[in-house]
Scaffold this motif. Structure first.
Motif, PDB file in Angstrom:
ATOM      1  N   PHE A 181       0.839  -1.203   0.000  1.00 51.75           N
ATOM      2  CA  PHE A 181       0.000   0.000   0.000  1.00 51.75           C
ATOM      3  C   PHE A 181       0.873   1.252   0.000  1.00 51.75           C
ATOM      4  O   PHE A 181       0.597   2.224  -0.725  1.00 51.75           O
ATOM      5  CB  PHE A 181      -0.909  -0.014   1.225  1.00 51.75           C
ATOM      6  CG  PHE A 181      -1.693   1.254   1.406  1.00 51.75           C
ATOM      7  CD1 PHE A 181      -2.825   1.505   0.644  1.00 51.75           C
ATOM      8  CD2 PHE A 181      -1.297   2.198   2.347  1.00 51.75           C
ATOM      9  CE1 PHE A 181      -3.549   2.680   0.805  1.00 51.75           C
ATOM     10  CE2 PHE A 181      -2.014   3.369   2.520  1.00 51.75           C
ATOM     11  CZ  PHE A 181      -3.144   3.617   1.751  1.00 51.75           C
ATOM     12  N   ALA A 182       1.953   1.244   0.812  1.00 56.92           N
ATOM     13  CA  ALA A 182       2.860   2.392   0.857  1.00 56.92           C
ATOM     14  C   ALA A 182       3.564   2.591  -0.478  1.00 56.92           C
ATOM     15  O   ALA A 182       3.785   3.730  -0.909  1.00 56.92           O
ATOM     16  CB  ALA A 182       3.881   2.200   1.976  1.00 56.92           C
ATOM     17  N   VAL A 183       3.938   1.498  -1.139  1.00 59.33           N
ATOM     18  CA  VAL A 183       4.568   1.595  -2.463  1.00 59.33           C
ATOM     19  C   VAL A 183       3.648   2.316  -3.434  1.00 59.33           C
ATOM     20  O   VAL A 183       4.063   3.233  -4.167  1.00 59.33           O
ATOM     21  CB  VAL A 183       4.928   0.193  -2.995  1.00 59.33           C
ATOM     22  CG1 VAL A 183       5.337   0.268  -4.459  1.00 59.33           C
ATOM     23  CG2 VAL A 183       6.058  -0.420  -2.171  1.00 59.33           C
ATOM     24  N   ILE A 184       2.385   1.939  -3.437  1.00 63.07           N
ATOM     25  CA  ILE A 184       1.415   2.567  -4.347  1.00 63.07           C
ATOM     26  C   ILE A 184       1.232   4.041  -4.005  1.00 63.07           C
ATOM     27  O   ILE A 184       1.215   4.907  -4.890  1.00 63.07           O
ATOM     28  CB  ILE A 184       0.078   1.814  -4.278  1.00 63.07           C
ATOM     29  CG1 ILE A 184       0.244   0.380  -4.780  1.00 63.07           C
ATOM     30  CG2 ILE A 184      -0.999   2.546  -5.083  1.00 63.07           C
ATOM     31  CD1 ILE A 184      -0.975  -0.499  -4.557  1.00 63.07           C
ATOM     32  N   GLN A 185       1.107   4.342  -2.716  1.00 65.50           N
ATOM     33  CA  GLN A 185       0.880   5.721  -2.299  1.00 65.50           C
ATOM     34  C   GLN A 185       2.099   6.603  -2.580  1.00 65.50           C
ATOM     35  O   GLN A 185       1.956   7.763  -2.995  1.00 65.50           O
ATOM     36  CB  GLN A 185       0.543   5.770  -0.808  1.00 65.50           C
ATOM     37  CG  GLN A 185      -0.785   5.117  -0.457  1.00 65.50           C
ATOM     38  CD  GLN A 185      -1.952   5.766  -1.183  1.00 65.50           C
ATOM     39  OE1 GLN A 185      -2.064   6.997  -1.235  1.00 65.50           O
ATOM     40  NE2 GLN A 185      -2.822   4.954  -1.768  1.00 65.50           N
ATOM     41  N   LEU A 186       3.299   6.088  -2.378  1.00 64.75           N
ATOM     42  CA  LEU A 186       4.508   6.856  -2.676  1.00 64.75           C
ATOM     43  C   LEU A 186       4.642   7.101  -4.174  1.00 64.75           C
ATOM     44  O   LEU A 186       5.141   8.147  -4.599  1.00 64.75           O
ATOM     45  CB  LEU A 186       5.741   6.129  -2.138  1.00 64.75           C
ATOM     46  CG  LEU A 186       5.899   6.114  -0.615  1.00 64.75           C
ATOM     47  CD1 LEU A 186       7.023   5.174  -0.202  1.00 64.75           C
ATOM     48  CD2 LEU A 186       6.175   7.516  -0.081  1.00 64.75           C
ATOM     49  N   ALA A 187       4.221   6.130  -4.986  1.00 67.12           N
ATOM     50  CA  ALA A 187       4.272   6.306  -6.440  1.00 67.12           C
ATOM     51  C   ALA A 187       3.279   7.359  -6.913  1.00 67.12           C
ATOM     52  O   ALA A 187       3.531   8.065  -7.899  1.00 67.12           O
ATOM     53  CB  ALA A 187       4.001   4.975  -7.130  1.00 67.12           C
ATOM     54  N   ARG A 188       2.168   7.508  -6.195  1.00 69.13           N
ATOM     55  CA  ARG A 188       1.128   8.458  -6.601  1.00 69.13           C
ATOM     56  C   ARG A 188       1.223   9.795  -5.873  1.00 69.13           C
ATOM     57  O   ARG A 188       0.447  10.703  -6.170  1.00 69.13           O
ATOM     58  CB  ARG A 188      -0.246   7.835  -6.316  1.00 69.13           C
ATOM     59  CG  ARG A 188      -0.514   6.552  -7.093  1.00 69.13           C
ATOM     60  CD  ARG A 188      -1.746   5.841  -6.562  1.00 69.13           C
ATOM     61  NE  ARG A 188      -2.915   6.713  -6.568  1.00 69.13           N
ATOM     62  CZ  ARG A 188      -4.099   6.378  -6.041  1.00 69.13           C
ATOM     63  NH1 ARG A 188      -4.250   5.191  -5.472  1.00 69.13           N
ATOM     64  NH2 ARG A 188      -5.109   7.213  -6.085  1.00 69.13           N
TER      65      ARG A 188
END
Length: 535
Positions: free
Chosen positions: A244-251
């Protein structure tokens, strides 16, 4: 994305290559063959850059082996050598969990870390803050996983873990740290607070965390950390949270604010005058009341002249910087004394059954006294508030030996007072535990503590005068300083593993302190005028 990664690696490699050339020039004999023109020779510099890139990658693997081996594996093997392999593995995972999952997650955050590279890439080269941070985070955590895997496989399997368990631990840690990055970023977005810059909070977490990590090993207690961390629900939560953090950091869209906040603080490429002002306002700024030399203090400078007068004025006008670290340590010792006496009185029966002995503390004294002794901060304060200006004059550099002796005496008085307080506190705690007020072991303890106070005092001041690691950019520039500091601090790990007898340990400590004093005096007297200079 690949172009930004290429630019990022080019910046890092170029900085490393320039540092490599610079410090090779400082080597005897070989250094004279390396000319300054090499910096502009693109052909040769590309070769140096390739070497620098390889060294950087090897250094990443080496640091992980040192981290896992020295901080976790060696203590577990040294203190748990008579225990079962299952017990040692559980202690390994417990220590690894506390210092890697908890302590490091609070004290480290790439996205808010002040770095010269960040300023160069975003402020000067005009790279997109979002793209730069995305690439930096991807590179950081891909290499984080790759560097850590070999160390975990080697040390984990030596303790009986399977290859799958070692890989799972590494994966869980990587995803957990990514989630921590996102948490740091959201905390900054909501409150404006950079947690890694909250020194008091960070150090409290470090001290409490390391105590929680090693205390079960010292007491011989087995905890269920392994069962909790490796359980299916916890693994699912960490993996899901990390992804989830990976996705949020990418966005994430607000990287610019984070980059601005990080590059404005402690940045070596900003205006020098403003940097010095900011630095002095923080760690090396004395209190306004220090400038008020009352009649009660003026007698301390009467009759002094020359360098003695100069240093007396410095210590008076910056007494909060000089006495502050000592007072904090004395408060910590006092609090530990009160807690220790209460615990000893409450659990005196259990401790007598465990055969409590002061000798159990001897292997840990180098680590304790390393953190208890003042020196590094005081040397930095002397550099910023006094020596930075005076080093430019030959008369001051030529008298390096004279003011080295003056400062050595003052720093010794501070550290010996701390050592005395520490010795008194342990004596009282030992008596509260039912031991004798005066015995051979306690006498050796006092001698050892005093010798270590002398050793570390000389060490910090000698390193300052002989290597002078601080530059006009207000950051550390001497890699030899890091190497020697790491070497001295690693002695604590060696002591914990070898666990020498009190007699031999004290003898070695006293001899080491005396030899260091003699060597430091000789080298500073001979080379101080050349090494004690502005860089």
């Amino acid at each position: 994305m690949m172009r930004t990664l290429s630019t990022l690696l080019a910046i890092r490699t170029s900085i490393t290559a320039n540092m490599l050339i610079y410090y090779i020039q400082k080597l005897p004999f070989i250094g004279k063959l390396i000319k300054n023109s090499l910096y502009a020779n693109l052909g040769l510099k590309k070769g140096v850059a390739i070497i620098a890139l390889l060294l950087t990658q090897l250094w990443g693997f080496f640091l992980r082996f040192v981290y896992v081996g020295v901080l976790i594996f060696i203590p577990v093997m040294g203190l748990g050598e008579e225990m079962t392999q299952e017990y040692r593995l559980s202690q390994f995972i417990h220590i690894f969990t506390i210092i890697s999952f908890v302590v490091a997650a609070v004290s480290s955050a790439t996205v808010l870390e002040p770095k010269r590279e960040k300023y160069l890439a975003v402020k000067m080269m005009r790279l997109s803050p979002r793209r730069y941070m995305q690439v930096s985070l991807v590179y950081r955590y891909v290499t984080f996983f790759v560097y850590l895997v070999p160390a975990m496989l080697v040390f984990g399997t030596l303790l009986g873990a399977s290859v799958l368990e070692a890989l799972l631990l590494t994966l869980l840690l990587t995803l957990w740290r990514i989630a921590a990055e996102y948490a740091h970023l959201k905390l900054f977005e909501k409150t404006g607070m950079m947690l890694i810059k909250q020194t008091a909070i960070v150090w409290c977490v470090i001290i409490i965390g390391y105590a929680a990590a090693y205390l079960p090993l010292l007491l011989g207690k087995a905890l269920s950390t392994e069962a909790i961390l490796m359980s299916l629900p916890v693994c699912i939560v960490i993996i899901a949270g990390g992804l989830f953090a990976v996705i949020q950091l990418a966005r994430y869209r607000k990287y610019m604010e984070a980059v601005d906040a990080a590059s404005k603080r402690d940045d070596p490429l900003l205006n020098l005058g403003r940097m010095m002002t900011d630095a002095q306002k923080k760690s090396v700024k004395s209190k306004d009341s220090d400038d008020d030399l009352s009649l009660n203090l003026r007698h301390k400078v009467d009759g002094k002249e020359g360098h003695a007068y100069l240093n007396a004025i410095f210590f008076l006008r910056h007494r909060s910087l000089v006495n502050g670290p000592m007072n904090k340590r004395l408060m910590i010792i006092g609090a530990a004394l009160a807690a220790g006496v209460i615990l000893m009185l409450l659990f005196q029966g259990q401790l007598s059954g465990m055969q409590w002995s002061l000798g159990l503390l001897f292997p840990f004294l180098p680590l304790i006294m390393y953190f208890m002794s003042t020196g590094e901060n005081l040397c930095k304060a002397m550099f910023y508030n006094c020596d930075l200006s005076l080093m430019r004059y030959s008369f001051y550099r030529s008298a390096a030996y004279q003011h080295f002796l003056i400062r050595l005496g003052r720093m010794l008085s501070l550290n010996l007072l701390i050592a005395t307080a520490f010795g008194v506190s342990l004596s009282v705690v030992t008596a509260a535990a039912g031991g004798e007020w005066l015995n051979r072991e306690l006498l050796l303890f006092w001698v050892c503590v005093m010798a270590m106070a002398i050793f570390y005092t000389v060490h910090h001041l000698f390193m300052y005068y002989f290597l002078q690691p601080y530059s006009t950019e207000l950051n550390l520039k001497n890699p030899l300083y890091f190497v020697l500091s790491m070497l001295v601090s690693s002695l604590s790990g060696v002591s914990i593993v070898l666990r020498p007898q009190a007699d031999s340990f004290t003898a070695i400590t006293v001899v080491a302190a005396l030899v260091y004093v003699v060597v430091a005096l000789i080298l500073v007297k001979k080379y101080g005028p050349r090494t004690f200079r502005v860089k």
